[in-house]
Design an enzyme around this catalytic site. Structure first.
Site, mmCIF file in Angstrom:
data_model
loop_
_atom_site.group_PDB
_atom_site.id
_atom_site.type_symbol
_atom_site.label_atom_id
_atom_site.label_comp_id
_atom_site.label_asym_id
_atom_site.label_seq_id
_atom_site.Cartn_x
_atom_site.Cartn_y
_atom_site.Cartn_z
ATOM 1 N N HIS A 238 21.925 10.484 -4.190
ATOM 2 C CA HIS A 238 22.370 9.710 -5.360
ATOM 3 C C HIS A 238 23.063 8.438 -4.888
ATOM 4 C CE1 HIS A 238 24.029 8.938 -9.361
ATOM 5 N NE2 HIS A 238 25.200 8.735 -8.779
ATOM 6 N N ILE B 44 -4.319 -10.575 -7.084
ATOM 7 C CA ILE B 44 -4.084 -11.856 -6.418
ATOM 8 C C ILE B 44 -3.601 -12.899 -7.414
ATOM 9 C CG2 ILE B 44 -5.188 -13.778 -5.198
ATOM 10 C CD1 ILE B 44 -7.008 -11.739 -3.835
ATOM 11 N N CYS C 268 -5.503 -10.260 6.374
ATOM 12 C CA CYS C 268 -4.145 -9.768 6.132
ATOM 13 C C CYS C 268 -3.089 -10.680 6.748
ATOM 14 C CB CYS C 268 -3.998 -8.351 6.678
ATOM 15 S SG CYS C 268 -2.323 -7.679 6.499
#
Length: 460
Positions: A444, A184, A41
């Site tokens: 919103h 990937i 990672c």
């Protein structure tokens, strides 16, 4: 021989926090790393690729800035700087991992290559040239996976790249051929297309990201091609050869044969378990034919006291799954939690632009299993926030049980699709129904607000 309470082999995103937690519980713990702390990672995967993808996104925004009324005089790509920036971020994360381990009392960090010499005995070829033998009642294997190189004739004769070696290239490939059409391959393909490469993607399956629904794959193919990438699905690479100009790949699509030429070739056809070097024959840990360590639903191997976590065991190959693996093991060991990997959620995100965020089952899985479902779908071009920002590619899709309105899965292709997916993931965990979300108040104008409208489509 030095005796420990626990040995962790590999310092990935499961092994590192587990080692620290075990030590804090008073276990004398060794963690063995043969390369860099942090695992795939930090060193080869999430961290470096997302750092470079961010740079490519800026380049793409500048290239299309007139869409927003901003006119520029052009730009240049400084790949050495982009790679250096990536390396700085990787080093920062890697150093953070090292500091965390070094500051944890009871953890011994050992750099070297580990192999079983007996049932619960580990021999380590140390980086300093020496050897060490360790033993422990509890051993946790976290050695991860590595790129799988397919047996294509001629491939071994050309200078191919992998998702690891590609990240250190400091010259933009002129013509980049990519074998593979999944996560990937697509992330790397879009990254280098945006940095100036002419990218060609070859996928053997009839569609990109073959595990996803056809409508999801179609949108991804469309936006990849819109940026200039050539996509070949249902296509097999028959032979690869070196030419004076670079690399040639003979491909076949159906009955049609042709040859693609490029300056570089990237292999992104999957990953294989890094278990071979562990010499598991010296214990009774069972692997499958691909080398993935077999575990039960509590991550225990066939050898009592030996566990496998992360990509080395196969299954969903995601950092967050590896991290969750360590939590399951820790809580089962110390809290009698009786946790299982069978019942956990498996969210994931593909970091193309726009992103694909996914949770739960797909529409085709529901149909295959005979589950009565209704499909909510809303194009990003119908979402206020997307229109306002000029990011209207993609759609939101949710799979809802036809009888109960319970959410079963979702695919979000759009800007920050992973974040929107995570809202639905929490709704699924909390038992919040589609109709409840339809009437929920969201601020919103967020992308999240469009979940109201997404589930309003079920009324039609």
């Amino acid at each position: 021989m030095e005796k420990f309470d626990a040995i962790v082999i590999g310092s990935g995103q499961g092994g590192t926090p587990l080692a620290k937690k075990l030590a804090k519980k008073g276990w004398k713990t060794a963690i063995i790393e043969q390369r860099y702390l942090g695992g795939t990672c930090i060193n080869d995967g999430c961290t470096p690729t997302k750092a470079m993808i961010a740079c490519a996104k800026v380049a793409n925004t500048i290239a299309h800035s007139k869409t927003w009324g901003i006119h520029n005089n052009g730009y240049t790509i400084d790949l050495p700087y982009i790679v250096a920036r990536k390396n700085d971020i990787v080093e920062q994360f890697r150093n953070g991992t090292a500091k965390g381990l070094e500051s944890t009392e009871g953890v011994t960090v050992i750099f070297g290559s580990a192999a079983f010499s007996g049932h619960k005995t580990i021999r380590v070829a140390l980086h300093n040239g020496g050897k060490s033998t360790l033993t422990a009642e509890h051993i946790f294997i976290n050695t991860g996976a590595t790129p799988l190189i397919p047996p294509i004739p001629g491939l071994s004769d050309v200078p191919y790249l992998t998702s690891t070696t590609m990240l250190d290239e400091i010259a933009v490939p002129k013509d980049l051929i990519i074998l593979g059409g999944s996560y990937i391959a697509l992330e790397m393909g879009q990254l280098y297309q945006r940095l100036g490469s002419n990218v060609m993607i070859i996928e053997t399956a009839p569609q990109l990201v073959s595990k996803e629904d056809a409508d999801v794959a179609a949108v991804i193919k469309k936006f990849m091609e819109a940026e200039g990438t050539r996509v070949f699905t249902g296509t097999t690479a028959e032979r690869i050869s070196k030419t004076p100009a670079g690399i040639a790949v003979d491909i076949i699509t159906g009955t049609r044969k042709t040859t693609l030429t490029g300056s570089h070739i990237l292999i992104a056809t999957g990953r294989k378990s890094q278990s071979a070097a562990l010499q598991l024959a010296n214990t009774n840990v069972i692997t499958d034919e691909k080398g993935f360590i077999q575990v039960n639903d509590r991550l225990e191997t066939s050898a009592p006291g030996i566990y496998a976590i992360g990509d080395v065991k196969g299954g969903p190959a995601f950092t967050h799954i590896s991290y969750n693996d360590h939590l399951i093991i820790y809580k089962n060991l110390f809290e009698n939690a009786n946790l299982s990997i069978k019942s956990r959620q498996v969210p994931y995100c593909m970091f193309t632009d726009p992103q694909l965020g996914r949770i739960g089952i797909t529409e085709k899985e529901a149909l295959k299993d005979g589950i009565p479902v209704k499909i909510a779908c809303l194009g990003m071009d119908k979402i206020a926030r997307a229109i306002e920002t000029g990011q209207t590619t993609g759609f939101m899709k949710a799979i809802v049980h036809a009888n109960t309105d319970v959410l079963l899965g979702a695919a979000i292709i759009g800007t920050e699709g992973g974040e929107t997916m995570s809202i639905l993931q929490m709704a699924m965990l909390g038992g919040i129904t589609a109709m409840q979300i339809r009437e929920m108040i969201f601020a919103h104008p967020l992308y999240a607000e469009s979940l109201n409208n997404l589930f309003m489509t079920l009324e039609k």
